[in-house]
Write a protein that holds these residues in place. Structure first.
Motif, PDB file in Angstrom:
ATOM      1  N   GLU A 127     -74.978  -3.022 -11.544  1.00 57.74           N
ATOM      2  CA  GLU A 127     -74.107  -2.641 -10.441  1.00 57.74           C
ATOM      3  C   GLU A 127     -72.682  -2.397 -10.946  1.00 57.74           C
ATOM      4  O   GLU A 127     -72.236  -3.009 -11.922  1.00 57.74           O
ATOM      5  CB  GLU A 127     -74.102  -3.732  -9.380  1.00 57.74           C
ATOM      6  N   ALA A 128     -71.953  -1.500 -10.242  1.00 56.29           N
ATOM      7  CA  ALA A 128     -70.610  -1.120 -10.671  1.00 56.29           C
ATOM      8  C   ALA A 128     -69.685  -2.327 -10.813  1.00 56.29           C
ATOM      9  O   ALA A 128     -68.909  -2.419 -11.770  1.00 56.29           O
ATOM     10  CB  ALA A 128     -70.022  -0.113  -9.689  1.00 56.29           C
ATOM     11  N   LYS A 129     -69.766  -3.265  -9.875  1.00 54.10           N
ATOM     12  CA  LYS A 129     -68.892  -4.437  -9.918  1.00 54.10           C
ATOM     13  C   LYS A 129     -69.152  -5.264 -11.166  1.00 54.10           C
ATOM     14  O   LYS A 129     -68.224  -5.684 -11.869  1.00 54.10           O
ATOM     15  CB  LYS A 129     -69.100  -5.285  -8.670  1.00 54.10           C
ATOM     16  N   ASP A 130     -70.427  -5.502 -11.463  1.00 52.90           N
ATOM     17  CA  ASP A 130     -70.785  -6.279 -12.651  1.00 52.90           C
ATOM     18  C   ASP A 130     -70.461  -5.505 -13.928  1.00 52.90           C
ATOM     19  O   ASP A 130     -70.039  -6.090 -14.935  1.00 52.90           O
ATOM     20  CB  ASP A 130     -72.281  -6.628 -12.623  1.00 52.90           C
ATOM     21  N   LEU A 131     -70.648  -4.194 -13.876  1.00 47.07           N
ATOM     22  CA  LEU A 131     -70.381  -3.351 -15.040  1.00 47.07           C
ATOM     23  C   LEU A 131     -68.919  -3.448 -15.463  1.00 47.07           C
ATOM     24  O   LEU A 131     -68.605  -3.653 -16.635  1.00 47.07           O
ATOM     25  CB  LEU A 131     -70.735  -1.907 -14.708  1.00 47.07           C
ATOM     26  N   ARG A 132     -68.016  -3.350 -14.507  1.00 52.86           N
ATOM     27  CA  ARG A 132     -66.597  -3.382 -14.834  1.00 52.86           C
ATOM     28  C   ARG A 132     -66.172  -4.761 -15.324  1.00 52.86           C
ATOM     29  O   ARG A 132     -65.289  -4.868 -16.181  1.00 52.86           O
ATOM     30  CB  ARG A 132     -65.772  -2.945 -13.622  1.00 52.86           C
ATOM     31  N   LYS A 133     -66.787  -5.798 -14.806  1.00 56.82           N
ATOM     32  CA  LYS A 133     -66.486  -7.147 -15.296  1.00 56.82           C
ATOM     33  C   LYS A 133     -66.899  -7.276 -16.763  1.00 56.82           C
ATOM     34  O   LYS A 133     -66.175  -7.860 -17.571  1.00 56.82           O
ATOM     35  CB  LYS A 133     -67.208  -8.196 -14.453  1.00 56.82           C
ATOM     36  N   ARG A 134     -68.062  -6.747 -17.096  1.00 55.28           N
ATOM     37  CA  ARG A 134     -68.551  -6.835 -18.475  1.00 55.28           C
ATOM     38  C   ARG A 134     -67.655  -6.033 -19.420  1.00 55.28           C
ATOM     39  O   ARG A 134     -67.344  -6.480 -20.523  1.00 55.28           O
ATOM     40  CB  ARG A 134     -69.991  -6.314 -18.561  1.00 55.28           C
ATOM     41  N   ILE A 135     -67.273  -4.835 -18.985  1.00 59.15           N
ATOM     42  CA  ILE A 135     -66.393  -4.002 -19.811  1.00 59.15           C
ATOM     43  C   ILE A 135     -65.056  -4.702 -20.012  1.00 59.15           C
ATOM     44  O   ILE A 135     -64.495  -4.706 -21.119  1.00 59.15           O
ATOM     45  CB  ILE A 135     -66.183  -2.615 -19.181  1.00 59.15           C
ATOM     46  N   TYR A 136     -64.542  -5.307 -18.955  1.00 59.57           N
ATOM     47  CA  TYR A 136     -63.266  -6.017 -19.057  1.00 59.57           C
ATOM     48  C   TYR A 136     -63.357  -7.144 -20.083  1.00 59.57           C
ATOM     49  O   TYR A 136     -62.453  -7.324 -20.909  1.00 59.57           O
ATOM     50  CB  TYR A 136     -62.850  -6.585 -17.702  1.00 59.57           C
ATOM     51  N   ARG A 137     -64.438  -7.904 -20.060  1.00 59.61           N
ATOM     52  CA  ARG A 137     -64.603  -9.013 -21.021  1.00 59.61           C
ATOM     53  C   ARG A 137     -64.688  -8.479 -22.447  1.00 59.61           C
ATOM     54  O   ARG A 137     -64.143  -9.081 -23.378  1.00 59.61           O
ATOM     55  CB  ARG A 137     -65.845  -9.839 -20.676  1.00 59.61           C
ATOM     56  N   LEU A 138     -65.358  -7.346 -22.631  1.00 60.14           N
ATOM     57  CA  LEU A 138     -65.450  -6.729 -23.956  1.00 60.14           C
ATOM     58  C   LEU A 138     -64.056  -6.345 -24.464  1.00 60.14           C
ATOM     59  O   LEU A 138     -63.684  -6.662 -25.606  1.00 60.14           O
ATOM     60  CB  LEU A 138     -66.340  -5.488 -23.887  1.00 60.14           C
ATOM     61  N   LEU A 139     -63.286  -5.698 -23.608  1.00 57.55           N
ATOM     62  CA  LEU A 139     -61.957  -5.255 -24.011  1.00 57.55           C
ATOM     63  C   LEU A 139     -61.008  -6.427 -24.230  1.00 57.55           C
ATOM     64  O   LEU A 139     -60.135  -6.375 -25.096  1.00 57.55           O
ATOM     65  CB  LEU A 139     -61.384  -4.302 -22.962  1.00 57.55           C
ATOM     66  N   GLU A 140     -61.211  -7.502 -23.481  1.00 59.52           N
ATOM     67  CA  GLU A 140     -60.376  -8.687 -23.671  1.00 59.52           C
ATOM     68  C   GLU A 140     -60.636  -9.312 -25.035  1.00 59.52           C
ATOM     69  O   GLU A 140     -59.712  -9.835 -25.677  1.00 59.52           O
ATOM     70  CB  GLU A 140     -60.656  -9.703 -22.562  1.00 59.52           C
ATOM     71  N   THR A 141     -61.868  -9.229 -25.511  1.00 64.12           N
ATOM     72  CA  THR A 141     -62.184  -9.697 -26.858  1.00 64.12           C
ATOM     73  C   THR A 141     -61.389  -8.913 -27.899  1.00 64.12           C
ATOM     74  O   THR A 141     -60.832  -9.484 -28.840  1.00 64.12           O
ATOM     75  CB  THR A 141     -63.694  -9.555 -27.140  1.00 64.12           C
ATOM     76  N   PHE A 142     -61.319  -7.598 -27.729  1.00 65.50           N
ATOM     77  CA  PHE A 142     -60.576  -6.769 -28.669  1.00 65.50           C
ATOM     78  C   PHE A 142     -59.084  -7.077 -28.620  1.00 65.50           C
ATOM     79  O   PHE A 142     -58.402  -7.083 -29.648  1.00 65.50           O
ATOM     80  CB  PHE A 142     -60.827  -5.288 -28.386  1.00 65.50           C
ATOM     81  N   ARG A 143     -58.568  -7.338 -27.417  1.00 60.41           N
ATOM     82  CA  ARG A 143     -57.155  -7.722 -27.294  1.00 60.41           C
ATOM     83  C   ARG A 143     -56.877  -8.979 -28.106  1.00 60.41           C
ATOM     84  O   ARG A 143     -55.894  -9.063 -28.839  1.00 60.41           O
ATOM     85  CB  ARG A 143     -56.795  -7.982 -25.837  1.00 60.41           C
ATOM     86  N   ARG A 144     -57.720  -9.966 -27.956  1.00 59.73           N
ATOM     87  CA  ARG A 144     -57.507 -11.239 -28.632  1.00 59.73           C
ATOM     88  C   ARG A 144     -57.668 -11.117 -30.142  1.00 59.73           C
ATOM     89  O   ARG A 144     -57.094 -11.908 -30.895  1.00 59.73           O
ATOM     90  CB  ARG A 144     -58.472 -12.289 -28.065  1.00 59.73           C
ATOM     91  N   GLU A 145     -58.421 -10.111 -30.582  1.00 64.85           N
ATOM     92  CA  GLU A 145     -58.551  -9.843 -32.010  1.00 64.85           C
ATOM     93  C   GLU A 145     -57.369  -9.057 -32.549  1.00 64.85           C
ATOM     94  O   GLU A 145     -57.267  -8.835 -33.753  1.00 64.85           O
ATOM     95  CB  GLU A 145     -59.847  -9.067 -32.278  1.00 64.85           C
ATOM     96  N   GLY A 146     -56.497  -8.611 -31.651  1.00 65.44           N
ATOM     97  CA  GLY A 146     -55.332  -7.830 -32.078  1.00 65.44           C
ATOM     98  C   GLY A 146     -55.637  -6.380 -32.374  1.00 65.44           C
ATOM     99  O   GLY A 146     -54.852  -5.692 -33.035  1.00 65.44           O
ATOM    100  N   LEU A 147     -56.783  -5.883 -31.890  1.00 59.14           N
ATOM    101  CA  LEU A 147     -57.161  -4.482 -32.106  1.00 59.14           C
ATOM    102  C   LEU A 147     -56.471  -3.583 -31.083  1.00 59.14           C
ATOM    103  O   LEU A 147     -56.605  -3.798 -29.876  1.00 59.14           O
ATOM    104  CB  LEU A 147     -58.675  -4.312 -31.972  1.00 59.14           C
ATOM    105  N   THR A 148     -55.734  -2.595 -31.548  1.00 59.75           N
ATOM    106  CA  THR A 148     -55.183  -1.590 -30.647  1.00 59.75           C
ATOM    107  C   THR A 148     -56.327  -0.630 -30.326  1.00 59.75           C
ATOM    108  O   THR A 148     -56.847   0.050 -31.213  1.00 59.75           O
ATOM    109  CB  THR A 148     -54.015  -0.837 -31.296  1.00 59.75           C
ATOM    110  N   THR A 149     -56.730  -0.612 -29.063  1.00 60.29           N
ATOM    111  CA  THR A 149     -57.975   0.038 -28.669  1.00 60.29           C
ATOM    112  C   THR A 149     -57.713   1.213 -27.739  1.00 60.29           C
ATOM    113  O   THR A 149     -57.033   1.077 -26.717  1.00 60.29           O
ATOM    114  CB  THR A 149     -58.901  -0.969 -27.964  1.00 60.29           C
ATOM    115  N   PHE A 150     -58.261   2.378 -28.099  1.00 61.30           N
ATOM    116  CA  PHE A 150     -58.141   3.569 -27.274  1.00 61.30           C
ATOM    117  C   PHE A 150     -59.520   3.902 -26.706  1.00 61.30           C
ATOM    118  O   PHE A 150     -60.483   4.078 -27.455  1.00 61.30           O
ATOM    119  CB  PHE A 150     -57.608   4.741 -28.096  1.00 61.30           C
ATOM    120  N   ILE A 151     -59.610   3.972 -25.386  1.00 63.59           N
ATOM    121  CA  ILE A 151     -60.869   4.260 -24.704  1.00 63.59           C
ATOM    122  C   ILE A 151     -60.758   5.635 -24.062  1.00 63.59           C
ATOM    123  O   ILE A 151     -59.904   5.865 -23.197  1.00 63.59           O
ATOM    124  CB  ILE A 151     -61.171   3.223 -23.604  1.00 63.59           C
ATOM    125  N   ILE A 152     -61.604   6.557 -24.490  1.00 63.88           N
ATOM    126  CA  ILE A 152     -61.606   7.900 -23.910  1.00 63.88           C
ATOM    127  C   ILE A 152     -62.473   7.902 -22.659  1.00 63.88           C
ATOM    128  O   ILE A 152     -63.593   7.383 -22.665  1.00 63.88           O
ATOM    129  CB  ILE A 152     -62.114   8.923 -24.933  1.00 63.88           C
TER     130      ILE A 152
END
Length: 232
Positions: free
Chosen positions: A136-161
Motif C-alpha cells: 500500500e502507498a502509505k506503507d511504501l512511503r514509510k519504507r522508503i523513508y526508513r531506507l533514506l534515513e539510513t543513508f542520511r545517518r551514513e553521511g551519504l549525499t543521496t540524489f533520488i531521480i
C-alpha cells in the motif's frame, strides 16, 4: 570542492553548497535532463575530491546511460561506479525477498568495500523502485523513508531521480507528494511560450542552504549542462 561548482552557473542559484548527507529529490517530466543533471553534479564533484560514488539505475542499462552522457558532453568520473538493474538480477534473480533490504545491503556493502570513501549516491529512479514493491502507498512511503534515513545517518549525499508528470509547469507552486521524503527538491521542467521551449531548473527547497527559488534556464552546451538567468 562544492557540488554547486560542477555545473556552469549553478553557483549563482545557490549561495551555499548542498549540505553533505542530504537526501535530494531531482524531479520533473520526461526529457528534462534529470539523469544528466545528476551525473554531472556527482561526477564533477568526485573528479576534484578523493571520494567515490555509486549510481544505481533500475531502468536503463549502464551503456545507455554512458552514451546519453557522451551525447551531452558530460564527462563521467571513473570514481563514479554505475550499477544497472541487470547487476542485481544476476546476483539475486528476480529480487527474492525484500528488494529494499537487498538494495540497502548492497549500497552499504559497497561503501564498506571502498573503505568509507563512497560519499555520494544516486538512485534512478524512485518510480522504478516503486514498481518493484507490492504494498500500500502509505506503507511504501514509510519504507522508503526508513531506507533514506539510513543513508542520511551514513553521511551519504543521496540524489533520488523521480519522473513526475503531475507538475503543470513553471507557474505551479505545488510539489510532488514525495517531497516529504527529501531534505531538498530540485525541479527540472519545460516551459513553453509561443513557439519557444526552454528547459528550466528551480530549487523548491534545500534545508540548511541558501538558494534562489526562481526558475533558471537549463541548457546543454558543448561541455555539458549550463544554468543561466533568463526571462520566461
Amino acid at each position: 570542492m562544492r557540488f554547486t561548482d560542477t555545473i556552469q552557473g549553478l553557483n549563482e542559484v545557490f549561495g551555499t553548497d548542498i549540505p553533505r548527507g542530504s537526501v535530494v529529490l531531482v524531479t520533473g517530466a520526461a526529457g528534462t535532463l534529470k539523469s544528466g543533471f545528476t551525473f554531472q553534479l556527482i561526477s564533477g564533484y568526485l573528479e576534484k575530491t578523493n571520494e567515490s560514488g555509486l549510481y544505481i539505475t533500475l531502468e536503463q542499462s549502464r551503456e545507455n546511460h554512458l552514451n546519453n552522457m557522451n551525447s551531452m558532453g558530460i564527462a563521467v568520473s571513473k570514481k563514479l561506479h554505475i550499477s544497472d538493474f541487470s547487476d542485481y538480477r544476476v546476483l539475486y534473480g528476480d529480487f527474492p525477498g525484500d528488494p529494499l533490504e537487498i538494495l540497502e545491503k548492497n549500497i552499504l556493502d559497497f561503501r564498506q568495500e571502498t573503505g568509507g570513501s563512497c560519499t555520494c549516491l544516486a538512485i534512478d529512479s524512485l518510480g522504478a523502485l516503486y514498481s518493484l514493491l507490492d504494498m500500500e502507498a502509505k506503507d511504501l512511503r514509510k519504507r522508503i523513508y526508513r531506507l533514506l534515513e539510513t543513508f542520511r545517518r551514513e553521511g551519504l549525499t543521496t540524489f533520488i531521480i523521480f519522473e513526475d508528470d503531475r507538475c503543470s509547469g513553471i507557474n505551479d507552486p505545488s510539489t510532488a507528494g514525495e517531497g516529504y521524503l527529501a531534505d531538498g527538491i530540485i525541479e527540472l521542467g519545460l516551459h513553453l511560450k509561443g513557439n519557444v521551449a526552454n528547459r528550466y531548473l528551480r530549487v523548491r527547497k534545500m534545508r540548511a542552504a541558501s538558494h534562489s527559488m526562481e526558475p533558471w534556464i537549463l541548457t546543454v552546451s558543448e561541455n555539458g549542462l549550463k544554468v543561466y538567468k533568463g526571462s520566461f
